[in-house]
Design a protein around this motif. Sequence first.
Motif, mmCIF file in Angstrom:
data_model
loop_
_atom_site.group_PDB
_atom_site.id
_atom_site.type_symbol
_atom_site.label_atom_id
_atom_site.label_comp_id
_atom_site.label_asym_id
_atom_site.label_seq_id
_atom_site.Cartn_x
_atom_site.Cartn_y
_atom_site.Cartn_z
ATOM 1 N N GLU A 93 0.853 -1.188 0.000
ATOM 2 C CA GLU A 93 0.000 0.000 0.000
ATOM 3 C C GLU A 93 0.883 1.230 0.000
ATOM 4 N N SER A 97 -0.083 8.211 -0.107
ATOM 5 C CA SER A 97 -1.392 8.541 -0.637
ATOM 6 C C SER A 97 -2.391 8.738 0.506
ATOM 7 N N SER A 100 -6.104 4.692 -0.056
ATOM 8 C CA SER A 100 -5.385 3.466 -0.368
ATOM 9 C C SER A 100 -5.123 3.309 -1.851
ATOM 10 N N LYS A 101 -3.893 2.921 -2.147
ATOM 11 C CA LYS A 101 -3.524 2.622 -3.523
ATOM 12 C C LYS A 101 -2.504 1.494 -3.430
ATOM 13 N N TYR B 33 -12.083 1.365 -6.745
ATOM 14 C CA TYR B 33 -10.821 1.483 -7.493
ATOM 15 C C TYR B 33 -10.977 0.868 -8.880
ATOM 16 N N TYR B 35 -8.153 -0.728 -11.756
ATOM 17 C CA TYR B 35 -6.789 -1.094 -12.101
ATOM 18 C C TYR B 35 -6.784 -1.601 -13.539
ATOM 19 N N PHE B 45 -2.468 0.668 -10.952
ATOM 20 C CA PHE B 45 -3.525 1.511 -10.404
ATOM 21 C C PHE B 45 -3.928 2.592 -11.399
ATOM 22 N N ASN B 48 -8.761 5.957 -7.634
ATOM 23 C CA ASN B 48 -9.618 5.564 -6.516
ATOM 24 C C ASN B 48 -10.681 6.638 -6.307
ATOM 25 N N GLU B 56 -7.642 10.111 -6.119
ATOM 26 C CA GLU B 56 -6.302 10.067 -6.680
ATOM 27 C C GLU B 56 -6.352 9.330 -8.008
ATOM 28 N N LYS B 57 -5.569 9.792 -8.957
ATOM 29 C CA LYS B 57 -5.478 9.081 -10.226
ATOM 30 C C LYS B 57 -4.021 9.009 -10.661
ATOM 31 N N SER B 58 -3.717 7.978 -11.428
ATOM 32 C CA SER B 58 -2.342 7.798 -11.896
ATOM 33 C C SER B 58 -2.189 8.444 -13.274
ATOM 34 N N GLN B 100 -8.633 -4.724 -0.216
ATOM 35 C CA GLN B 100 -9.378 -4.500 -1.450
ATOM 36 C C GLN B 100 -9.819 -5.843 -2.020
#
Lengths: 114, 111
Positions: A93, A97, A100-101, B33, B35, B45, B48, B56-58, B100
């Motif tokens: 994890e 962040s 959670s990622k 999420y 993926y 990822f 989320n 958050e984004k990648s 998750q």
Amino acid sequence: GEKVEQHESTLSVREGDSAVINCTYTDTASSYFPWYKQEAGKSLHFVIDIRSNVDRKQSQRLIVLLDKKAKRFSLHITATQPEDSAIYFCAAEVASSSFSKLVFGQGTSLSVVP
Amino acid sequence: GPKVLQIPSHQIIDMGQMVTLNCDPVSNHLYFYWYKQILGQQMEFLVNFYNGKVMEKSKLFKDQFSVERPDGSYFTLKIQPTALEDSAVYFCASSLEDTQYFGPGTRLLVL
């Protein structure tokens, strides 16, 4: 950012032997490390996790070890059975962040040979 | 364990078209999420989502991507327009806290 390396891309063991899959991570602040199992054509199935407040956790035939100093964690499957054959993914994890990622390893394809 | 469902399981579309991937998360979960997994590569990822917002984004979450969960229904990933490099398996996940739980994935092929 966090990187997770899974050291064995493939692993073959005889039924009844133990299998060990090793992972390393880079972010010292990471504190949660789950493991997932993916059978052919199926989804990731959560199998076990470990948090950084302990260095060992066991659930039936699965044992997870965490070495925070070495930034390494491992999954031990004891008394392997053919149905343990699958791809196993480790993950960490991301601590930076707010939410959670997970960062995943590349996966280890485990074959349990009768 | 808790089950996450994804619809459809497979989708083939022409480049430039729009696609919507649907996820039915675990009923009491709060975090969602997406993926992306390209064949033979590790899962990465995308984004989320919590309380109706992207948290958050990648960098993989391109401007052509969007997510929403209108009125507690499906959690969706929309790609408009699609590109060839969007071909992958897209996994949805949900969680109440740390753990998750993943859906079976949608295999998207963009031609």
